[in-house]
Scaffold this motif. Structure first.
Motif, PDB file in Angstrom:
ATOM      1  N   ARG A 152      -1.446   9.231  -5.866  1.00 46.01           N
ATOM      2  CA  ARG A 152      -2.441  10.313  -5.857  1.00 46.01           C
ATOM      3  C   ARG A 152      -2.161  11.333  -6.947  1.00 46.01           C
ATOM      4  O   ARG A 152      -3.088  11.899  -7.537  1.00 46.01           O
ATOM      5  CB  ARG A 152      -2.451  10.978  -4.481  1.00 46.01           C
ATOM      6  N   SER A 204       5.210  -1.446  -1.346  1.00 48.56           N
ATOM      7  CA  SER A 204       4.929  -0.192  -2.052  1.00 48.56           C
ATOM      8  C   SER A 204       4.088  -0.438  -3.297  1.00 48.56           C
ATOM      9  O   SER A 204       3.221   0.369  -3.644  1.00 48.56           O
ATOM     10  CB  SER A 204       6.234   0.505  -2.426  1.00 48.56           C
ATOM     11  N   ASP A 227      -3.622  -0.108  -4.436  1.00 49.30           N
ATOM     12  CA  ASP A 227      -4.795   0.214  -3.628  1.00 49.30           C
ATOM     13  C   ASP A 227      -5.250   1.649  -3.869  1.00 49.30           C
ATOM     14  O   ASP A 227      -6.457   1.915  -4.007  1.00 49.30           O
ATOM     15  CB  ASP A 227      -4.489   0.006  -2.148  1.00 49.30           C
ATOM     16  N   VAL A 228      -4.303   2.580  -3.905  1.00 50.13           N
ATOM     17  CA  VAL A 228      -4.661   3.984  -4.110  1.00 50.13           C
ATOM     18  C   VAL A 228      -5.234   4.189  -5.513  1.00 50.13           C
ATOM     19  O   VAL A 228      -6.264   4.852  -5.696  1.00 50.13           O
ATOM     20  CB  VAL A 228      -3.442   4.894  -3.880  1.00 50.13           C
ATOM     21  N   VAL A 256       2.231   6.532  -1.932  1.00 51.40           N
ATOM     22  CA  VAL A 256       0.912   7.148  -1.785  1.00 51.40           C
ATOM     23  C   VAL A 256       0.849   8.475  -2.541  1.00 51.40           C
ATOM     24  O   VAL A 256      -0.079   8.720  -3.318  1.00 51.40           O
ATOM     25  CB  VAL A 256       0.572   7.350  -0.294  1.00 51.40           C
ATOM     26  N   ILE A 273       0.513  -0.862  -2.088  1.00 51.15           N
ATOM     27  CA  ILE A 273      -0.064   0.427  -1.704  1.00 51.15           C
ATOM     28  C   ILE A 273      -0.449   1.230  -2.938  1.00 51.15           C
ATOM     29  O   ILE A 273      -1.544   1.816  -3.001  1.00 51.15           O
ATOM     30  CB  ILE A 273       0.938   1.216  -0.835  1.00 51.15           C
ATOM     31  N   ALA A 274       0.428   1.267  -3.932  1.00 52.76           N
ATOM     32  CA  ALA A 274       0.132   2.009  -5.157  1.00 52.76           C
ATOM     33  C   ALA A 274      -1.116   1.470  -5.838  1.00 52.76           C
ATOM     34  O   ALA A 274      -1.985   2.230  -6.288  1.00 52.76           O
ATOM     35  CB  ALA A 274       1.333   1.953  -6.101  1.00 52.76           C
TER      36      ALA A 274
END
Length: 297
Positions: free
Chosen positions: A118, A28, A34-35, A114, A31-32
């Motif tokens: 965002r 996680s 990357d976003v 995600v 992913i954070a």
């Protein structure tokens, strides 16, 4: 403490990744990152302890702090900025990662990596209310007396806070692996004790004096099952006292005010995810629009 910069855009972020989040859910965290990296200039900080955490925030400059961690990471940041008297002018954002996420959820932060990342990029800052106690501690969500599940909460927090009233002075989880090893060994050697039931003195009825703006809501003569205090709109605190029922169920006592004082026999209380006490008296003052948090539009 590692730092990584990405390609420049108009928005500048300081992404502080809590060590507990890195250990508990590295996917996680990835992913954070990357976003966030796709929509802003960001510097990533990987603090290993409270000093590095404080130093990262102090050196944020014009960057907007983004915390990647659970409720405790948010509480640390808000408490630190409050004590430095910089909370009003420093908006925060949170990507919840970890085990304790109930506070983040109640504040309106998405709990998926995600969606939360965002929201950091596309959301707006909203001013939030809080409570400040007479030891300069802050409460973002709620105060509960007595603290339900106090034994379990203190067990979980033991790795992060030797003194539950001041998490900034405590070692962080993972900083003392030898202690965890010793604790595991002790658990294997000592017979498991049955858990204490909720009717024990710490979790059962208590006698407390509760005053709201100087007016007595309940006194020591009547035992209570629970007291809750939450920050409300307009710089007020909402108070609910549930007296012990005798025969028919007793109706809760409700009040609103700027200042709430609870006193009586030494009691423990839960403020957000942290159990504190015992104390003989504690006063909470409500503050309106005291801090900013980025939330989805």
């Amino acid at each position: 403490m590692a730092e990584v910069a990405t390609s420049p855009t108009s928005d500048q972020l300081l992404v502080v990744i809590d060590p507990v989040a890195r250990r508990s859910d590295g996917e996680s965290v990835r992913i954070a990152k990357d976003v966030l990296s796709g929509g802003a200039t960001m510097k990533v900080c990987l603090p290993d302890g409270p000093e590095e955490f404080a130093r990262a925030l102090a050196r944020r400059g014009s960057r907007r702090p983004v915390l990647v961690g659970d409720d405790r990471a948010l509480m640390r940041a808000v408490g630190l900025l409050h004590r430095q008297r910089e909370l009003t002018g420093c908006g925060l954002a949170l990507v919840p990662v970890g085990g304790a996420l109930s506070l983040a959820r109640s504040l309106g932060v998405p709990t998926g990596a995600v969606a939360a990342a965002r929201a950091v990029l596309d959301g707006t800052e909203r001013r939030m209310n809080l409570l400040v106690d007479d030891s300069d501690g802050v409460v973002l969500g709620a105060v509960r007396i007595p603290p339900v599940g106090a034994d379990r909460v203190r067990e979980e927090d033991a790795e992060e806070a030797e003194d539950p009233e001041d998490p900034y002075r405590a070692p962080w989880a993972g900083q003392r692996p030898w202690l965890r090893t010793c604790q595991s060994l002790v658990r294997t050697l000592v017979p498991v004790r049955p858990p204490r039931v909720a009717s024990a003195p710490e979790g059962g009825p208590v006698r407390l004096r509760v005053e709201v703006d100087g007016k007595i809501l309940i006194d020591l003569r009547q035992p209570v099952e629970s007291v809750s205090i939450v920050p409300g709109p307009g710089g007020i605190a909402r108070v609910e006292v549930r007296p012990v029922s005798v025969g028919a169920e007793a109706a809760p006592l409700l009040a609103e005010g700027h200042t709430v004082t609870v006193s009586g026999a030494h009691f423990r209380y839960r403020a957000d995810a942290l159990v504190s006490g015992p104390v003989g008296t504690r006063t909470w003052v409500a503050r309106e629009d005291a801090w900013g948090l980025t939330l989805p539009v």
